[in-house]
Design an enzyme around this catalytic site. Structure first.
Site, PDB file in Angstrom:
ATOM      1  N   ASP A   9       0.805  -1.216  -0.186  1.00  0.00           N
ATOM      2  CA  ASP A   9      -0.122  -0.026   0.022  1.00  0.00           C
ATOM      3  C   ASP A   9       0.951   1.230  -0.057  1.00  0.00           C
ATOM      4  OD1 ASP A   9      -1.820  -1.902   0.220  1.00  0.00           O
ATOM      5  OD2 ASP A   9      -2.846  -1.034   2.255  1.00  0.00           O
ATOM      6  N   HIS A 164       4.033  -2.108   2.987  1.00  0.00           N
ATOM      7  CA  HIS A 164       4.158  -0.664   2.412  1.00  0.00           C
ATOM      8  C   HIS A 164       5.570  -0.296   1.564  1.00  0.00           C
ATOM      9  CE1 HIS A 164       1.273  -0.455   5.975  1.00  0.00           C
ATOM     10  NE2 HIS A 164       0.778   0.449   4.973  1.00  0.00           N
TER      11      HIS A 164
END
Ligand SMILES: [Zn+2]
Length: 214
Positions: A9, A164
């Protein structure tokens, strides 16, 4: 055998995402990249999204600004801009199901995730909204996140992991995580477990009222 679905993400991030892509290629794992619309102002970030898509990864929508959660600003215009503008930027690279993941304020689950307007928009526009069930905290705990992630994989049948592709997050220890999971004999899946799918094809799948702001 425990199943594992990987997602990254908050990117694309030049200097990070390309390295994540090479690590995944070496490990022969396909993942989903949930991108932030604003980041696509940078042509280098767009190029990385294209590269990820060309390598067989799925591209999902992770809001335009990733700043105020949809449930914390429940007006319809905000939801339409955060979701719709990002989808426009992703364009033809979108997964056919139109994958969307709300901003969770550090992986939290609760009524901040969606507004009523956001739910209506996601249903009308036939988005597939997906959450997560394994958020090891790669961005805040460099020493502990790999152990936590492996333990959480072992504790549940099917993990949907959120990492991430941003600076100071999963990158330095991603190879170690993938090795440890491979050695423990997991089954890699690109699709998401049904219990974290909130909406799909215009229908609510598993979207409880507790995830929608009043
Ligand atoms: Zn995020």
């Amino acid at each position: 055998m425990n199943r594992v679905t990987l997602s990254f993400d908050n990117g694309p991030t030049p200097g990070v995402t390309e390295r994540v892509l090479s690590i995944l290629e070496r490990a022969r794992i396909k993942a989903t990249f949930f991108v932030i619309g604003k980041k696509l102002d940078d042509p280098a970030a767009v190029a990385l999204m294209r590269q990820a898509h060309a390598a067989g990864h799925w591209i999902g929508n992770h809001t335009l600004t990733h700043s105020i959660a949809l449930g914390d600003r429940p007006d319809a215009a905000y939801a339409a801009t955060e979701i719709g503008e990002t989808q426009k930027r992703i364009g033809a690279l979108s997964h056919p199901d139109k994958l969307f993941r709300p901003y969770g304020k550090s992986g939290l689950i609760g009524p901040h995730l969606f507004s009523r307007a956001a739910r209506s928009y996601l249903l009308e526009q036939r988005f597939c909204a997906v959450l997560w069930n394994n958020v090891p905290g790669d961005w805040k705990d460099p020493a502990g996140w790999v152990d936590r992630c492996v333990a959480d994989v072992q504790a549940q049948d099917w993990s949907a992991i959120v990492l991430h592709d941003v600076a100071n997050a999963c990158l330095p220890r991603l190879p170690e995580l993938l090795d440890r999971l491979a050695n423990s004999g997991v089954e890699w899946r690109q699709e998401f477990p049904e219990n974290i799918v909130m909406t799909r094809g215009g229908a609510c799948i598993n979207l409880p009222a507790a995830y929608i702001a009043d």
